[in-house]
Design a protein around this motif. Structure first.
Motif, PDB file in Angstrom:
ATOM      1  N   UNK B 289      29.010-101.715  11.514  1.00 16.99           N
ATOM      2  CA  UNK B 289      28.966-100.454  12.259  1.00 16.99           C
ATOM      3  C   UNK B 289      27.528-100.041  12.525  1.00 16.99           C
ATOM      4  N   UNK B 290      26.690-100.134  11.491  1.00 15.10           N
ATOM      5  CA  UNK B 290      25.337 -99.632  11.615  1.00 15.10           C
ATOM      6  C   UNK B 290      24.478-100.539  12.496  1.00 15.10           C
ATOM      7  N   UNK B 291      24.693-101.855  12.390  1.00 17.07           N
ATOM      8  CA  UNK B 291      23.787-102.755  13.083  1.00 17.07           C
ATOM      9  C   UNK B 291      24.298-103.306  14.398  1.00 17.07           C
ATOM     10  N   UNK B 292      25.594-103.314  14.595  1.00 17.90           N
ATOM     11  CA  UNK B 292      26.113-103.897  15.830  1.00 17.90           C
ATOM     12  C   UNK B 292      26.777-102.848  16.712  1.00 17.90           C
ATOM     13  N   UNK B 293      27.719-102.104  16.122  1.00 20.64           N
ATOM     14  CA  UNK B 293      28.530-101.214  16.962  1.00 20.64           C
ATOM     15  C   UNK B 293      27.733 -99.989  17.412  1.00 20.64           C
ATOM     16  N   UNK B 294      27.040 -99.339  16.454  1.00 18.34           N
ATOM     17  CA  UNK B 294      26.327 -98.113  16.819  1.00 18.34           C
ATOM     18  C   UNK B 294      25.282 -98.366  17.910  1.00 18.34           C
ATOM     19  N   UNK B 295      24.422 -99.413  17.772  1.00 15.43           N
ATOM     20  CA  UNK B 295      23.471 -99.664  18.861  1.00 15.43           C
ATOM     21  C   UNK B 295      24.175 -99.994  20.174  1.00 15.43           C
ATOM     22  N   UNK B 296      25.307-100.721  20.094  1.00 11.94           N
ATOM     23  CA  UNK B 296      26.033-101.068  21.316  1.00 11.94           C
ATOM     24  C   UNK B 296      26.525 -99.804  22.003  1.00 11.94           C
ATOM     25  N   UNK B 297      27.085 -98.875  21.237  1.00 14.62           N
ATOM     26  CA  UNK B 297      27.565 -97.622  21.826  1.00 14.62           C
ATOM     27  C   UNK B 297      26.403 -96.835  22.405  1.00 14.62           C
ATOM     28  N   UNK B 298      25.304 -96.847  21.675  1.00 16.28           N
ATOM     29  CA  UNK B 298      24.137 -96.101  22.126  1.00 16.28           C
ATOM     30  C   UNK B 298      23.644 -96.640  23.472  1.00 16.28           C
ATOM     31  N   UNK B 299      23.575 -97.980  23.540  1.00 17.28           N
ATOM     32  CA  UNK B 299      23.110 -98.585  24.790  1.00 17.28           C
ATOM     33  C   UNK B 299      24.087 -98.328  25.917  1.00 17.28           C
ATOM     34  N   UNK B 300      25.381 -98.467  25.598  1.00 19.21           N
ATOM     35  CA  UNK B 300      26.384 -98.230  26.629  1.00 19.21           C
ATOM     36  C   UNK B 300      26.292 -96.794  27.121  1.00 19.21           C
ATOM     37  N   UNK B 301      26.089 -95.864  26.185  1.00 19.23           N
ATOM     38  CA  UNK B 301      25.968 -94.465  26.557  1.00 19.23           C
ATOM     39  C   UNK B 301      24.744 -94.240  27.434  1.00 19.23           C
ATOM     40  N   UNK B 302      23.630 -94.872  27.056  1.00 23.81           N
ATOM     41  CA  UNK B 302      22.404 -94.725  27.824  1.00 23.81           C
ATOM     42  C   UNK B 302      22.588 -95.217  29.255  1.00 23.81           C
ATOM     43  N   UNK B 303      23.304 -96.327  29.387  1.00 25.25           N
ATOM     44  CA  UNK B 303      23.433 -96.918  30.716  1.00 25.25           C
ATOM     45  C   UNK B 303      24.243 -96.032  31.645  1.00 25.25           C
ATOM     46  N   UNK B 304      25.092 -95.154  31.080  1.00 25.08           N
ATOM     47  CA  UNK B 304      25.798 -94.230  31.972  1.00 25.08           C
ATOM     48  C   UNK B 304      25.262 -92.819  31.812  1.00 25.08           C
ATOM     49  N   UNK B 305      24.097 -92.717  31.226  1.00 23.59           N
ATOM     50  CA  UNK B 305      23.417 -91.434  31.171  1.00 23.59           C
ATOM     51  C   UNK B 305      23.945 -90.488  30.113  1.00 23.59           C
ATOM     52  N   UNK B 306      24.573 -91.032  29.071  1.00 25.98           N
ATOM     53  CA  UNK B 306      25.054 -90.177  27.991  1.00 25.98           C
ATOM     54  C   UNK B 306      24.110 -90.313  26.802  1.00 25.98           C
ATOM     55  N   UNK B 307      23.918 -89.214  26.109  1.00 27.99           N
ATOM     56  CA  UNK B 307      23.054 -89.262  24.951  1.00 27.99           C
ATOM     57  C   UNK B 307      23.924 -89.466  23.710  1.00 27.99           C
ATOM     58  N   UNK B 308      23.959 -90.698  23.230  1.00 27.48           N
ATOM     59  CA  UNK B 308      24.776 -91.004  22.056  1.00 27.48           C
ATOM     60  C   UNK B 308      23.865 -91.127  20.844  1.00 27.48           C
ATOM     61  N   UNK B 309      24.197 -90.398  19.807  1.00 24.38           N
ATOM     62  CA  UNK B 309      23.404 -90.485  18.594  1.00 24.38           C
ATOM     63  C   UNK B 309      23.520 -91.877  17.996  1.00 24.38           C
ATOM     64  N   UNK B 310      22.452 -92.347  17.350  1.00 28.84           N
ATOM     65  CA  UNK B 310      22.528 -93.678  16.754  1.00 28.84           C
ATOM     66  C   UNK B 310      23.389 -93.670  15.495  1.00 28.84           C
ATOM     67  N   UNK B 311      23.747 -92.489  15.032  1.00 31.41           N
ATOM     68  CA  UNK B 311      24.687 -92.425  13.906  1.00 31.41           C
ATOM     69  C   UNK B 311      25.933 -91.678  14.356  1.00 31.41           C
ATOM     70  N   UNK B 312      26.416 -92.003  15.549  1.00 31.24           N
ATOM     71  CA  UNK B 312      27.493 -91.214  16.133  1.00 31.24           C
ATOM     72  C   UNK B 312      28.780 -91.334  15.333  1.00 31.24           C
ATOM     73  N   UNK B 313      29.540 -90.250  15.358  1.00 31.04           N
ATOM     74  CA  UNK B 313      30.850 -90.263  14.707  1.00 31.04           C
ATOM     75  C   UNK B 313      31.730 -91.326  15.337  1.00 31.04           C
TER      76      UNK B 313
END
Lengths: 277, 461, 446
Positions: B289-313
């Motif tokens: 979760x910490x090393x693969x999923x969270x960064x992936x979500x963060x990047x995906x969020x960034x690419x559509x202009x969403x601000x996703x915390x790196x420790x998102x729920x």
């Protein structure tokens, strides 16, 4: 084969043997030719040829494990549910092969209904139990029509008076005999042509059994019925024709009266006189 | 380790006693086992019990009591100037220092001669106690041996006595489970009670602000800390909800597919696969979760202009959901398989298709069991620790936005109790209050779920 | 007469056809829709299973791809002058104590300075130069000299570990095309590395230390051996405590217990304990074993006890179902021969149930091996370099080691963490394989 025709309607007495006119006008509703069933390696049913005539009750009797239930389940392809089961030969309904790949098994079962050994109402209300079949088949259009189907089905199963005031209560709360009549009502709500009954009374007490037997005879007027039974008395009481199975063979088939009074095969003789089975 | 060897030696002694008792019984019966009430081996076991039980019980009691007495003696021997007026935590620190010096570790007060002397005294007492313990244990064992020998006679009902003792041991074993529960409840209640003397109950349960970091100096800002647990409860529920959004549909549909559609070959491959998923330690999921999923979500969020915390729920919740999938699917699989075939036959007999049968007959029939399974899964998600410790945040934000970082009850328990801590502080004790809440909520869910499932099973048995 | 779709039942005429052709066995359009729904539903189920499988693949794939490189380590061959001034400044006979205390790091640094004299001037450059190799390189030299004091005064080629950053670079995790500010290694360091590499002096070797050393702050020195031993010690305690108690409790409940309130309570209790969050067991351990009984913190003894309480329900439940599977006829046969109830159990029922009990125990042990949270509560999360020698030494366990490393900021710890996970999963697979084998081998149908 006999010509299809409208049989006479004056048969009202239970298990009354068909008269000569009737015999001449018999219409073969279901026909099986050289039917074999295998459960994996086991050859469970061997070369069965049997005709089921319309608006008659055909009883399948024989000792346990003789293949009578297996044969019954072939008639609406309930054996499809069992993975290792294989059926060969031809079974036709109104001259259409029911194992034809182009035939739809769901459609078939809508026309060939089934009542099981143990009453198996769904854990739903009485109303929903009956309405289930019409709903899935899209038979009823609108609530009023569905209500009518439910009422008619319950009436024909002789259950309407007992349950009309509690249709919204669970079907599992009824007594055993009522449950089985509910299952019969559920089967006829889809308006099948043939009803298969797999020892429908084996889990019931004598009074409930008598009630069901009466019902079967009434239903014969509108449906073709095939019944598997353990009880020879029951076969004698409700059926017009009887088929005797033994170890996977169809030993003998004929008019019920003839089978019980003058069996041709010694195995049949042995079974009905209680020497084995 | 030394104690372990003593235990082994005592067991060896008991084994010797076994052979002696056996031989003795045959001797008293005049050289043949025929005249004995029980088989000779029972006389052996009888003797072994007389040796083993009292000596092992003594050993256990000694191990519990000795440190207390030794500590008392050592602290009593210190100059009164050092021990006078110490609070219980300071007393504990001092004792700890002495222990550290005694075991050869470096201690902040290692150069104080009084401490060094006390340390020497401590190890001296410790060694003496150890020798005394061995002597006492073997002495009492020898006494047991003597009693057993004197009692052995052909009429002694050795088998009955041995079986009675074994029966008692069996009962005690099965009571351990109850003792564990009692231990959990008592320790949580006790520590929580202490906590609620520091922080009012209603503030804990209804407070909206959680910042347990008490300041080092009393005059610092926020020195008292804030112990409103609502943000933790909300965070826990949010992550649990996300997890169930993942686990419930995938787990249920997998179970349905496996139970109703899959052929045996597919099942033989897919079942173990789900079991593997279930057998992966939670710390591995946390790392994932910490090393693969969270960064992936963060990047995906960034690419559509969403601000996703790196420790998102979201990341923690999704991974927790993945962890729970096999749990939901195996429980539901059992439940679905318990639906009698006759109901399916009834539906097929009416001309229903498989999916119609599943949706209108099988699932409604299995519903109580499925609800029970989902409740157990929720309880599991609430109590899950490592995934959230590694992938969820520490800051107690009161939010239901899954893209932000939230913290959970279990995360806070871990952060509060890992690392240096002084016992008795409100910060440390609050972990136990959280543990108490966690225990009772999961307990309630489990009790409800288990009783629902049991009733369901009885219906179809 | 009416046709199939519009026929209202109960009108008295039944579905009897006068002409078979009027009710053809042809699929109605309504049916096509039903079958489409059927296919969609089936596909949805398959997709769910496939999703679970895919996730498993991604999970394992990401760990293996991150961790496989931890099993080797890049080293550099340096020419080391074991100068007598540095090692034995006083001259005279060689004294072991002096040798032990000598500054071996200086030897490494001298060697690097000789290698790259340009860097020797600037302080920060010098520090970077020294940073090419592991800061613990002196340990290798010390043990070489202590083993053979004859080396003093000679010049040898010694293989020394690269530092974690350079090792990470050598493994290709750092992109040299990035702007210098965005990467952990500078152009200067890359230049040195390339120089050494072009001379063929940098080469990879199997990372033995990963399996033989304890934890370390330096990623290139960190190993899992300490955690492994800690896990083994902890599991030994767990097994020794939970197996006998679990089996005895199961035997009592299944074979001897009267049906009364108390046994009902025990039964409910065990089922609930099995579902209590593991961290609560950690709190229990902290409050009871550490604070009440004063047992040592971070010790395998306490960890084992906590895990034993946690696995107890698993073992009891598995053992009970194994005992239940033994048919009553066997008990009756033995009782009929005059065996006492206890003899029936120990001679007949238990041996027959043993494979099932062992399977359940192994599964419980596998759970305990992967458990992390309760051990954090009792202090097994401390940084421990030494290999634990006894049940009361401070220790850590494999999953906690994973947690500690996962929390470390160094890039090189990512691969160590993944590799430790691979080892942990390896053990779990092994244990479960044994359980499956046991079940297959002794499976009995009554």
């Amino acid at each position: 084969m006999t010509e299809p025709s409208t049989p006479t309607r004056d048969v009202t007495v239970a298990a009354k043997p068909p008269g000569p006119e009737q015999l001449a006008n018999r219409y073969t509703k279901v026909q099986s030719r050289d039917v074999n069933v295998y459960y994996g390696e086991k050859h469970a049913l061997k070369h069965v040829d049997l005709d089921v005539y319309e608006n008659e009750v055909t009883a399948l009797i024989g000792p346990s494990g003789c293949g009578k239930s297996t044969f019954l389940r072939c008639l609406n392809r309930m054996n499809d549910v069992i993975d290792i089961c294989r059926v060969t030969g031809r079974i036709s309904l109104d001259d259409h092969d029911i194992y034809d790949p182009s035939l739809d098994v769901v459609q078939l079962r809508a026309r060939v209904g089934m009542v099981f050994q143990k009453p198996n109402p769904f854990p739903k209300s009485i109303y929903d139990n009956i309405a289930y079949g019409p709903r899935i088949h899209g038979i009823a259009h609108g609530k009023a029509e569905l209500d009518e189907i439910v009422q008619k089905s319950l009436e024909r199963a002789g259950l309407w008076k007992e349950v009309s005031d509690r249709l919204d209560q669970p079907g599992t709360g009824l007594s055993g005999g009522q449950q089985q009549r509910l299952c019969i009502a559920r089967a006829i709500a889809v308006n099948p042509e043939v009803i298969l009954m797999d020892e429908p009374c084996s889990a019931l007490d004598p009074i409930a059994t008598a009630r069901i037997e009466e019902l079967i005879d009434e239903l014969r007027e509108n449906f073709t019925i095939v019944i598997v039974t353990h009880s020879m008395q029951q076969a004698a009481r409700v059926s017009q024709r009887t088929a005797f199975f033994h170890l996977g063979d169809l030993v003998e088939v004929g008019e019920t009266e003839a089978i019980f009074t003058n069996p041709e095969d010694s195995r049949t003789q042995g079974y009905i006189t209680g020497r084995f089975g | 380790m030394q104690t372990f060897i003593v235990v082994l030696a005592l067991l060896g002694f008991a084994a010797v006693g076994y052979t002696m008792g056996r031989a003795r019984s045959i001797m008293t019966a005049g050289g043949t086992p025929k005249g004995l009430h029980s088989l000779p081996s029972y006389y052996g076991a009888y003797t072994a019990m007389w040796i083993g039980l009292p000596s092992l019980l003594l050993l256990a009691a000694w191990l519990i009591v000795q440190p207390q007495i030794v500590d008392g003696l050592v602290m009593g021997g210190l100059p009164s100037a050092m021990t006078e007026g110490l609070s219980s935590s300071e007393y504990g620190l001092l004792l700890n220092d002495i222990r550290n010096v005694a075991t050869g570790n470096i201690s902040s007060r290692g150069d104080d001669p009084a401490i060094t002397a006390a340390a020497a005294r401590l190890s001296g007492l410790h060694d003496t106690g150890f020798i005394l313990m061995i002597v006492a244990a073997f002495g009492i064992g020898a006494g047991g041996l003597a009693v057993a020998r004197s009692r052995i006679s052909p009429t002694l009902r050795a088998r009955n006595t041995v079986e009675k003792v074994i029966n008692v041991i069996l009962i005690v074993s099965s009571l351990i489970a109850i003792l564990t529960t009692v231990g959990i409840v008592l320790s949580l209640l006790f520590e929580s009670f202490l906590f609620f003397t520091h922080v009012p109950f209603y503030e804990f349960v209804f407070g909206l602000n959680w910042s347990p970091q008490t300041a080092l100096r009393a005059d610092q800002v926020g020195s008292s800390g804030a112990f409103g647990a609502i943000p933790l409860f909300v965070g826990t529920l949010l992550i649990t909800f996300i997890a169930m959004m993942v686990a419930a549909p995938i787990g249920l549909l997998s179970a349905i597919y496996m139970a109703e559609y899959a052929d045996p070959r597919f099942r033989a491959f897919a079942k173990p696969m789900l079991e593997v998923l279930a057998g992966i330690p939670t710390v591995v999921y946390g790392f994932f979760a910490a090393l693969t999923v969270a960064p992936a979500f963060r990047n995906a969020g960034e690419s559509i202009g969403l601000d996703v915390s790196s420790e998102s729920a979201l990341a923690a919740g999704v991974v927790m959901g993945i962890m729970i999938i096999p749990f939901v699917s195996s429980l539901s699989d059992d439940v679905i398989n318990a639906v009698p075939q006759s109901l399916r036959d009834g539906s097929y007999g009416l001309g229903a298709t498989k999916s119609e049968t599943i949706r209108s007959v099988v699932v409604p029939a299995a519903l109580p069991g499925i609800v029970g399974a989902l409740l157990l899964a929720i309880s599991r998600a609430i109590g899950e620790t490592m995934i959230v410790v590694m992938a969820a945040g520490l800051a107690a934000n009161l939010t239901v936005n899954p893209l932000e970082a939230v913290t959970t009850v279990t995360v806070q328990i871990v952060t509060l109790l890992v690392g240096d801590q002084e016992f008795d502080s409100a910060k440390t004790l609050s972990a136990f209050a959280l543990g108490l809440v966690l225990f009772f909520i999961t307990l309630a869910l489990n009790v409800i779920a288990l009783s629902v499932v049991r009733k369901y099973r009885e219906k179809y048995d | 007469m009416t046709d199939a779709t519009s026929f209202p039942p109960g009108t008295g005429s039944g579905g009897r056809p006068t002409d078979p052709a009027r009710r053809p066995l042809v699929v109605s359009p309504h049916l096509a829709r039903r079958y489409a729904r059927e296919r969609r539903f089936r596909l949805l189920g398959l997709a769910s299973v496939a999703t679970a499988g895919l996730i498993l693949l991604i999970l394992l794939g990401s760990i293996v791809s991150k961790g496989y490189s931890a099993f080797w380590q890049y080293n550099v061959d340096l020419t080391i002058e074991f100068s007598a001034e540095e090692l034995n400044p006083d001259g005279g006979p060689v004294d072991m104590e002096t040798l032990r205390r000598a500054n071996y790091l200086a030897l490494v640094r001298d060697s690097l300075k000789r290698e790259f004299p340009d860097a020797a001037g600037d302080r920060s450059e010098r520090r970077k130069l020294y940073g090419l190799v592991s800061p613990n390189a002196d340990i290798v030299l010390r043990s070489m000299v202590l083993e053979d004091p004859g080396l003093i005064g000679t010049t040898q080629t010694v293989t020394i570990k690269l530092s974690d950053d350079m090792d990470t670079f050598a493994k290709g995790y750092i992109d040299r095309n990035l702007p210098e500010g965005d990467r952990r290694v500078t152009d200067l360091e890359i230049g040195w590395f390339d120089h050494l590499n072009s001379e063929g002096r940098i080469h990879a070797a199997f990372n033995v230390d990963f399996f033989t050393q304890g934890d370390s702050r330096e990623p290139e020195e960190a190993g899992i051996y300490g955690a492994l031993i800690g896990s083994i010690l902890t599991l030994m305690v767990t097994l020794l405590v939970s197996f006998p108690i679990g089996v005895m409790a199961a035997v009592y409940l299944e074979e001897f217990a009267p049906k009364n309130r108390l046994t009902d309570l025990i039964e409910v209790n065990i089922n609930n304990l099995a579902a209590v969050p593991s961290i609560v067991f950690g709190l229990l351990g902290l409050a009871v074993f550490l604070n009440f009984f004063g047992l040592p913190r971070s010790a395998p003894l306490v960890g084992g006890l906590v895990l034993a309480l946690m696995t107890l329900p698993t073992i009891i439940i598995a053992s009970r179902s194994a005992l239940k599977a033994v048919p009553p006829s066997i008990r009756e046969a033995a009782l009929g021969l005059g065996a006492s109830p206890l003899q029936v159990v120990t001679h007949h029922v238990l041996p027959l149930a043993m494979p099932g009990i062992l399977t359940g125990t192994i599964i419980g042990m596998a759970q305990a091996l992967g458990e992390t949270a309760p051990l954090l509560m009792i202090g097994m999360v401390a940084f421990i370099v030494d290999i634990p020698q006894s049940f009361t030494d401070p220790a850590t366990v494999l999953p906690v080691q994973v947690y500690i490393w996962a929390d470390s900021p160094e890039r090189a710890f990512v691969e160590k963490t993944s590799a430790a996970i691979m080892v942990l999963l390896g053990f779990l697979v092994l244990m479960n394989a044994i359980a499956v084998l046991l079940r297959k081998r002794f499976e009995r149908r009554w």
